[in-house]
Design an enzyme around this catalytic site. Structure first.
Site, PDB file in Angstrom:
ATOM      1  CE  LYS A   1      -4.022   1.889   2.919  1.00 57.60           C
ATOM      2  NZ  LYS A   1      -4.668   1.675   4.087  1.00 57.60           N
TER       3      LYS A   1
ATOM      4  CB  SER B   1      -8.098   3.339   3.091  1.00 58.28           C
ATOM      5  OG  SER B   1      -7.189   2.655   3.828  1.00 58.28           O
TER       6      SER B   1
ATOM      7  CB  SER C   1      -8.187   0.465   6.135  1.00 55.89           C
ATOM      8  OG  SER C   1      -8.898   1.830   6.229  1.00 55.89           O
TER       9      SER C   1
END
Lengths: 471, 96, 473
Positions: free
Chosen positions: C75, C150, C174
């Site tokens: 990420k 996210s 997330s």
């Protein structure tokens, strides 16, 4: 001014002398080229996290103990949020409601007792300088451990405020937690000052004067500010609560921020650092290893019979005190040591030719010198020469006496021969003396000293001169 | 819920420039969120301690040993403006 | 797409090479990236070079273990030294970090091959990846729908076979929520299990790095590789990391579980609830004992979260001021430059949270909001710990619904926040939690969440292995 009483509280900031910064491993070192001691943590780079330095916490505990504070069983760090280019994270890691130390008391020399509200640990900001094209920032100082010592508003005059600040600095020096160099900004203070009619207990709005880095500035700024506030009240005005700065060249304080413009720091507990327990046993170990503090030194030296001026001079320096103590342990008599440390050695120190912290000769030698003097092995003038020699080259008193050929002349007839030689060389002085002008005696004794390089005691020389002239 | 001008005051504190119309929109959103959390505010929690941290068995403090960190080019290489080894930032209004 | 273990076995047996695995991954990126937008930065050359190095090591008999040569993705809020890291925000520009996060470094050292940095909601603030400054990612199962967020890009990359595993980060769900939406396994470890050093902070007391994988065994392996105390993160746990793979192998048949009714209320879609009940019944048939547990303050968790997380975020994001990194917008003076750099650099959701956080911390409001929320956190945690005296693990839905459509919630922040209602409590209490795919509903993936006591990922993995087994039937 006499119709107003002054109420002053001080926040003193002291940079700690640790090997590394408070929340990262960067060297805590003054004077390096800009941005030499930087890393992701103290630059506030994304993703970096603080790691607390145990030595910073210990130094804070020691200061708290030295100031007679209660040391907390549990303490924590908080974030103080504000934007400034020298504050890389946009918040300072500080302490809000669980400081390491609280509720202390310190005696101010020549003043009263001052209550200490809190001793807290935080991080210093970087250094910002204004320049033509903007401002430049050096982060070497960012994250250096900083103690904040907050006094109660117990200080009653600018002079007392200064004396208090000086005492705090001396304590930090005695503890060895800071080099406390004023010229490097390692010690700074903010002052809160208000005034009120004498005898009144009302609390008037206070003015904060920020970021002073010299004792003289502080005293001058407070004197000015007390006068300014008195003038406002005399004219029937009101003093507004605000933050002011000190403009030393102009000798005035100037408004920086009013109460309405005050920052909202949005303190909250630092989530990246866990609250920490302070172990009682560890605190007691630190307490028992505290060195003698300046107030204790002063009491002891006074008790030993030293005059106040010498007490002040010796007690304010860790080096002079330890030199004194070691020489006394070696048998030196206290008042004589005081004279030498504040006299000949003090002058050499002022000239930069002697350092009590790193003395060129052992303190025991000063005791040996006093012994030689007392036993008549050395004359007063000879002793002065020995001290000069030791300060320059180190070594022992015995060796210096031998090298300088300063052993006292024991043979009275040999001394008499030197005296006659002097009188022969100084017919005018001799004539004056014979004519009853006693003041030339000193001159002639001096000449004998010079010829014998101080190996003759002055009273012996003067007796022999008198004998020669009298015959 | 959120009083008028609140967003501007918060934006000033947070150093955030808001585009035209953005403030009104944010004020509405903030109002809706604050209204939602009213239920929590109403709970009687006075006697409950706060849990700011949930870490267990965490790391202790660091020993006071220094180590060199980043070279100035690595540390400040991404900066918008520099003056030699210094970070350069815009001047402050007080200076003017 | 094969699991990490399958790929590692084939490498071991010489049936494939790391170079071959990376080429396959890059081929899948080439065919689907334009549609799905999983990545913000791709490293085709670098990853092939690393793969060749790995192949040399293996042929020379110096294989570094399970991860050597396996393609993975991080990420883009995890710092990677010398590789662009953006947190999907304009405010960082093309930032090149001078250091790598501890989790990334640990995988590097084990020879894993980074193929790219994945898309996310800006600064991990969002539940759909629609708040990325570089455009949304799309759900590989149905590209008209969001992948969740996210960590949407990481979930998409794993689900679409663009890598064998990925790291994400969690603050309120997330990792688990996009795992549920995309049909992969997502783990949020206990607070402190994985070092946060080098993770761009959102809310420090809630953030944890998590894993996205094809199955539970892979998740256990990846977490095992990145877990463990780190002197650079004081909040990381110093306690030893248990053998998660052993827990997976053992399974959860000996364990007890509960399904707290507060996670099965009307806000949760009926067919999602039905899937949880189906799996719960199957677990009981496997011998797991089901007991009643209750977590009465669950309904306030979302409120507490939307006070605590923005408060910490408002402070954590202060460092992004355009001075030391990222583009600087000029103004008449410093203050104006701050306002413009931040005003232009942050997107609308980030601004919303900064302002909310600034508000709840400001003078006069701290006690009524921030302190109150942290008090609620105490009750939540106590409730969980009491529940864990009754049962070993908890089984709940991961999300109230399956993946929603792009644009469905972007105009209504509260509706978007509801997507995290069932995942947030574990973050507030610091518990480990995992999302395991259930039987799809209407063709869309659904997640089953298993929560365990703090630092008991071993119980979580054991139960999750059994959930995975029964859910697939």
């Amino acid at each position: 001014m006499s119709d107003f009483a002054t109420v002053i509280g001080l926040e003193v900031h002291i940079e700690l002398q640790t090997a590394s910064k408070m929340f990262c491993s960067c060297p805590n070192h003054f004077g390096d080229p800009p941005n030499t001691n930087i890393c992701p943590v103290c630059l506030g780079l994304p993703g970096a996290l603080p790691r607390p330095n145990a030595a910073g916490v210990d130094a804070a505990i020691r200061m708290a103990l030295a100031l007679g504070c209660k040391v907390a069983d549990r303490s924590k760090f908080d974030r103080k949020n504000y934007f400034y280019p020298d504050l890389p994270k946009g918040y300072q890691i500080s302490q809000l409601d669980e400081p390491i130390g609280s509720d202390g008391l310190v005696e101010v020399p020549g003043g009263g007792s001052v209550r200490i509200v809190r001793v807290q640990l935080e991080e210093d900001a970087g250094k910002l300088q204004h320049e033509a094209q903007g401002a430049v920032v050096d982060f070497n100082r960012a994250g250096v451990p900083l103690l904040e010592i907050v006094s109660a508003p117990d200080l009653r005059s600018p002079q007392e405020a200064r004396a208090y600040w000086e005492e705090i600095r001396r304590i930090a020096l005695a503890l060895g937690i800071s080099d406390a160099r004023m010229e490097e900004g390692s010690v700074r203070a903010d002052a809160n000052i208000s005034i009120r009619p004498v005898g009144s207990e009302e609390l008037n709005p206070r003015v904060e004067i920020k970021n002073m880095n010299s004792f003289r500035f502080l005293e001058r700024a407070l004197v000015y500010e007390a006068g300014r506030q008195a003038e406002i009240y005399r004219q029937g005005g009101r003093v507004g609560q605000e933050t002011r700065g000190w403009d030393d060249p102009r000798g005035v304080t100037f408004s920086q921020r009013s109460k309405e413009e005050a920052e909202d720091y949005r303190y909250f507990p630092e989530p990246d650092l866990l609250p920490f327990a302070i172990d009682r046993q560890h605190v007691e170990e630190l307490r028992s290893s505290l060195p003698e503090l300046p107030s204790g030194r002063r009491r002891r030296l006074l008790w030993l019979g030293l005059p106040e001026e010498q007490v002040r001079l010796i007690a304010e320096s860790r080096g002079r005190t330890s030199f004194f103590d070691a020489a006394m342990t070696a048998g030196g008599e206290a008042t004589e040591l005081g004279k030498w440390i504040c006299g000949d050695l003090g002058r050499l120190e002022n000239d930069g030719r002697f350092d009590f912290e790193e003395p060129a000769f052992a303190p025991e030698e000063l005791a040996a010198l006093l012994k030689s003097l007392a036993e008549g092995d050395l004359t007063g003038p000879g002793a002065k020469q020995v001290i000069q020699r030791l300060a320059q080259d180190g070594g022992t008193v015995r060796a210096a006496i031998a090298e300088l050929g300063l052993g006292k002349m024991d043979d009275l007839e040999a001394v008499r021969a030197e005296v006659r030689q002097v009188l022969e060389e100084q017919p005018k002085a001799l004539a004056d003396l014979r004519a009853g002008k006693q003041q030339v005696m000193g001159f002639l004794v001096g000449q004998v000293m010079r010829r014998t390089r101080g190996r003759v005691a002055p009273d012996v020389a003067s007796r022999l001169i008198a004998e020669e002239v009298g015959q | 819920m959120a009083e008028h001008g609140l967003v501007q005051r918060l934006a000033a504190l947070a150093r955030l420039e808001l585009a035209e119309g953005e403030a009104d929109r944010l004020e509405r959103d903030l109002g809706a969120i604050l209204e939602h959390v009213e239920r929590l505010r109403a709970l009687p929690l006075r006697d409950v301690g706060a849990t700011y941290w949930t870490a267990e068995a965490a790391q202790g403090m660091r020993e006071d040993v220094s180590r060199s960190g980043l070279d100035v080019e690595d540390g400040l290489g991404s900066a918008a403006a520099r003056s030699g080894r210094y970070l350069l930032v815009p001047g402050m209004r007080e200076d003017a | 797409m094969e699991s990490l273990y399958t790929a590692a076995d084939r490498l071991e047996r010489g049936e494939t090479s790391s170079e071959q695995l990376v080429r396959e991954a890059l081929d899948r990126v080439a065919s689907r990236e334009e549609e799905l937008h999983a990545f913000l930065t791709l490293l085709p050359e670098g990853s092939l070079e690393d793969a060749k190095e790995s192949d040399k090591r293996r042929l020379g008999g110096h294989r570094r273990g399970l991860f050597d040569g396996i393609p993975w993705a991080a990420k883009d809020n995890l710092l990677t030294e010398g590789v662009r890291t953006t947190a999907a925000s304009k405010i960082l520009g093309d930032y090149l970090p001078p250091y790598s996060s501890t989790a990334v470094r640990r995988l590097d050292e084990q020879g894993a091959v980074l193929v790219g940095k994945t898309n996310l909601d800006e600064f991990a603030m969002g539940s759909s990846t629609e708040y990325s400054a570089y455009g949304p990612s799309r759900n590989p199962v149905d590209p008209s729908r969001v992948p969740g967020g996210s960590s949407g890009g990481s979930a998409v990359a794993v689900a679409a076979g663009m890598c064998h595993f990925a790291l994400g980060s969690e603050t309120g769900g997330s990792v688990r929520q996009p795992a549920a939406f995309c049909g992969v396994v997502g783990v949020k470890p206990s607070y402190g299990r994985v070092s946060r050093y080098g993770l761009i902070a959102f809310a420090s007391s809630l953030d944890q790095i998590g894993t996205l994988t094809r199955d539970v065994r892979d998740a256990a392996a990846v977490l095992g590789a990145i877990a463990g105390g780190d002197p650079m993160d004081q909040t990381s746990a110093a306690s030893p990391v248990p053998d998660y793979l052993a827990a997976v192998a053992e399974g959860g048949r000996e364990l007890s579980f509960g399904v707290p009714p507060e996670y099965m209320r009307e806000g949760v879609a009926p067919d999602v609830r039905a899937e949880v009940e189906r799996v719960a019944a199957a677990l009981e048939r496997q011998g797991m004992r089901r007991r009643e547990v209750t977590l009465p303050h669950t309904e306030y968790a979302l409120d507490a979260y939307y006070i605590i997380a923005p408060a910490e975020a408002s402070s954590n994001l202060s460092r992004f001021d355009g001075m030391r990194y990222g583009p600087r917008a000029e103004g008449q003076d410093l203050v104006e430059s701050y306002h413009r750099s931040r005003g232009q650099g942050f997107g609308p959701e980030v601004k919303r949270r900064i302002l909310l956080g600034t508000y709840v911390l400001s003078a006069g409001y701290y006690d009524t909001y921030y302190l109150q929320a942290q008090r609620l956190r105490t009750l939540l945690r106590q409730e969980f710990l009491r529940a864990f005296e009754q049962v070993d693990v908890l089984l709940t839905p991961t999300t109230p619904t399956t993946a929603f459509r792009l644009g469905e919630h972007t105009q209504d922040p509260l509706a978007m926040y509801m997507a995290d209602a069932l995942t947030i409590p574990a973050n507030l209490a610091g518990l480990p939690a995992i999302s395991v795919p259930g039987r799809p509903i209407g063709g869309l993936p659904v997640g089953l969440q298993v929560m365990a006591p703090p630092l008991r990922e071993d119980l979580m993995f054991a139960a999750a292995a059994t959930v995975e087994e029964v859910a697939a039937r």
